[in-house]
Motif scaffolding. Sequence first.
Motif, PDB file in Angstrom:
ATOM      1  N   GLY A 176      -4.209  -1.014 -12.002  1.00 19.45           N
ATOM      2  CA  GLY A 176      -2.834  -0.520 -11.993  1.00 19.45           C
ATOM      3  C   GLY A 176      -2.785   0.961 -11.747  1.00 19.45           C
ATOM      4  N   SER A 177      -1.575   1.507 -11.856  1.00 16.57           N
ATOM      5  CA  SER A 177      -1.425   2.958 -11.670  1.00 16.57           C
ATOM      6  C   SER A 177      -1.558   3.703 -13.006  1.00 16.57           C
ATOM      7  CB  SER A 177      -0.067   3.308 -11.071  1.00 16.57           C
ATOM      8  OG  SER A 177       0.503   2.241 -10.385  1.00 16.57           O
ATOM      9  N   PHE A 178      -1.078   3.099 -14.078  1.00 19.92           N
ATOM     10  CA  PHE A 178      -1.179   3.693 -15.427  1.00 19.92           C
ATOM     11  C   PHE A 178      -0.732   5.154 -15.425  1.00 19.92           C
ATOM     12  CE2 PHE A 178      -4.377   0.322 -15.052  1.00 19.92           C
ATOM     13  CZ  PHE A 178      -3.944  -0.520 -16.040  1.00 19.92           C
ATOM     14  N   ASP A 222       0.753   4.633  -2.425  1.00 22.63           N
ATOM     15  CA  ASP A 222       1.860   5.357  -1.790  1.00 22.63           C
ATOM     16  C   ASP A 222       2.907   5.718  -2.829  1.00 22.63           C
ATOM     17  OD1 ASP A 222       0.618   5.017   0.608  1.00 22.63           O
ATOM     18  OD2 ASP A 222       1.694   3.150   1.050  1.00 22.63           O
ATOM     19  N   LYS A 223       2.495   6.446  -3.823  1.00 23.83           N
ATOM     20  CA  LYS A 223       3.414   6.827  -4.894  1.00 23.83           C
ATOM     21  C   LYS A 223       3.214   8.302  -5.141  1.00 23.83           C
ATOM     22  CE  LYS A 223       3.452   2.447  -7.436  1.00 23.83           C
ATOM     23  NZ  LYS A 223       3.045   1.772  -8.665  1.00 23.83           N
ATOM     24  N   ASP A 224       4.182   8.908  -5.785  1.00 30.02           N
ATOM     25  CA  ASP A 224       4.067  10.327  -6.099  1.00 30.02           C
ATOM     26  C   ASP A 224       3.790  10.420  -7.599  1.00 30.02           C
ATOM     27  OD1 ASP A 224       4.149  13.024  -5.909  1.00 30.02           O
ATOM     28  OD2 ASP A 224       6.337  13.166  -5.955  1.00 30.02           O
ATOM     29  N   LEU A 243      -9.730  -1.451  -1.428  1.00 32.10           N
ATOM     30  CA  LEU A 243      -9.283  -2.796  -1.811  1.00 32.10           C
ATOM     31  C   LEU A 243      -9.780  -3.181  -3.198  1.00 32.10           C
ATOM     32  CD1 LEU A 243      -9.620  -5.268   1.195  1.00 32.10           C
ATOM     33  CD2 LEU A 243      -7.525  -4.380   0.139  1.00 32.10           C
ATOM     34  N   LEU A 244      -8.864  -3.731  -3.979  1.00 35.64           N
ATOM     35  CA  LEU A 244      -9.206  -4.170  -5.330  1.00 35.64           C
ATOM     36  C   LEU A 244     -10.333  -5.210  -5.306  1.00 35.64           C
ATOM     37  CD1 LEU A 244      -8.594  -4.331  -8.374  1.00 35.64           C
ATOM     38  CD2 LEU A 244      -6.797  -5.983  -7.832  1.00 35.64           C
ATOM     39  N   MET A 245     -10.295  -6.106  -4.343  1.00 36.14           N
ATOM     40  CA  MET A 245     -11.297  -7.174  -4.311  1.00 36.14           C
ATOM     41  C   MET A 245     -12.699  -6.635  -3.991  1.00 36.14           C
ATOM     42  SD  MET A 245     -10.129 -10.083  -5.260  1.00 36.14           S
ATOM     43  CE  MET A 245      -9.086  -9.289  -6.435  1.00 36.14           C
ATOM     44  N   LEU A 256      -7.005  -9.118 -14.378  1.00 40.28           N
ATOM     45  CA  LEU A 256      -5.979  -9.302 -15.411  1.00 40.28           C
ATOM     46  C   LEU A 256      -4.723  -8.543 -14.996  1.00 40.28           C
ATOM     47  CD1 LEU A 256      -5.098 -10.130 -18.317  1.00 40.28           C
ATOM     48  CD2 LEU A 256      -6.148  -8.001 -19.116  1.00 40.28           C
ATOM     49  N   ARG A 257      -3.575  -9.233 -15.050  1.00 42.85           N
ATOM     50  CA  ARG A 257      -2.285  -8.575 -14.764  1.00 42.85           C
ATOM     51  C   ARG A 257      -1.282  -9.009 -15.827  1.00 42.85           C
ATOM     52  NH1 ARG A 257      -1.328  -4.299 -11.654  1.00 42.85           N
ATOM     53  NH2 ARG A 257       0.599  -5.140 -10.777  1.00 42.85           N
ATOM     54  N   GLY A 258      -0.395  -8.097 -16.141  1.00 37.96           N
ATOM     55  CA  GLY A 258       0.636  -8.396 -17.129  1.00 37.96           C
ATOM     56  C   GLY A 258       1.916  -8.836 -16.443  1.00 37.96           C
TER      57      GLY A 258
HETATM   58  O1  PNS Z   1       0.563  -0.603 -11.457  1.00 36.41           O
HETATM   59  P1  PNS Z   1       0.806  -1.253 -10.142  1.00 36.41           P
HETATM   60  O2  PNS Z   1       1.457  -0.293  -9.187  1.00 36.41           O
HETATM   61  O3  PNS Z   1       1.574  -2.505 -10.285  1.00 36.41           O
HETATM   62  O4  PNS Z   1      -0.638  -1.619  -9.519  1.00 36.41           O
HETATM   63  C1  PNS Z   1      -0.753  -2.167  -8.235  1.00 36.41           C
HETATM   64  C2  PNS Z   1      -2.249  -2.324  -7.848  1.00 36.41           C
HETATM   65  C3  PNS Z   1      -2.981  -1.018  -8.045  1.00 36.41           C
HETATM   66  C4  PNS Z   1      -2.866  -3.373  -8.731  1.00 36.41           C
HETATM   67  C5  PNS Z   1      -2.299  -2.781  -6.375  1.00 36.41           C
HETATM   68  O5  PNS Z   1      -1.505  -1.941  -5.597  1.00 36.41           O
HETATM   69  C6  PNS Z   1      -3.723  -2.804  -5.812  1.00 36.41           C
HETATM   70  O6  PNS Z   1      -4.472  -3.692  -6.129  1.00 36.41           O
HETATM   71  N1  PNS Z   1      -4.065  -1.785  -4.986  1.00 36.41           N
HETATM   72  C7  PNS Z   1      -5.365  -1.647  -4.386  1.00 36.41           C
HETATM   73  C8  PNS Z   1      -5.320  -1.945  -2.885  1.00 36.41           C
HETATM   74  C9  PNS Z   1      -5.338  -3.440  -2.630  1.00 36.41           C
HETATM   75  O7  PNS Z   1      -6.289  -4.123  -2.912  1.00 36.41           O
HETATM   76  N2  PNS Z   1      -4.221  -3.956  -2.076  1.00 36.41           N
HETATM   77  C10 PNS Z   1      -4.042  -5.339  -1.782  1.00 36.41           C
HETATM   78  C11 PNS Z   1      -3.371  -6.053  -2.940  1.00 36.41           C
HETATM   79  S1  PNS Z   1      -2.980  -7.723  -2.500  1.00 36.41           S
END
Ligand code: PNS
Length: 183
Positions: free
Chosen positions: A33-35, A65-67, A97-99, A111-113
Amino acid sequence: MAGRFADSGLKSGLGRFLMASEHSKPVTAIYPGSFDPVTNGHLDLIVRGAGIFDRLIVAVARNLDKDPLFAVKERIEMLDVVTNDLPNVEAEAFDGLLMDYARAKNASVILRGIRAVSDYEYELQMAWMNRKIEPDIETVFMMPAEAYSYLSSRLVKELARFGGLPKGLVPRLVEERLRAKVG
Ligand code: PNS
């Protein structure tokens, strides 16, 4: 139960996750997340996740893409302090990429809320896309305590800016950092 999935020939996702737990393989989960900043809602989820998974990595995304209000380093520092009493939790930043990051960490769970139905559509889209990229990693959704169902970092920042942040929504350290940042 895992045996049932194995017999049914289900080789991906849930089947593999359950089979892994059957063999007591330690499960690493990533809570991304961004936290910006961490709230008591995030913390609630971290505590719940830490009670289920062997290792929980709270992963702060760079380059969204956030400030942001807080630099990634500041966000991680706050997460480190507020999770200090949870030995199986760590916080770090990730790029890209998260993956890719999850694979590099040998994680089998994201894990996501989910607070309300309004979160669901976005979360489902992301979970499906992530599964398309990496079918072996499962997204697990958890609910925070009801008291935090309306809480978000965005609202916390907005309230702090106008000096109207009620008590009990963020850890005390975050409250202090917010005050120092936005006055
Ligand atoms: O707190 P957020 O903004 O809901 O978090 C979003 C986050 C960071 C989980 C998502 O944007 C992410 O996974 N970003 C990493 C880039 C990526 O893998 N994008 C494809 C997601 S399908």
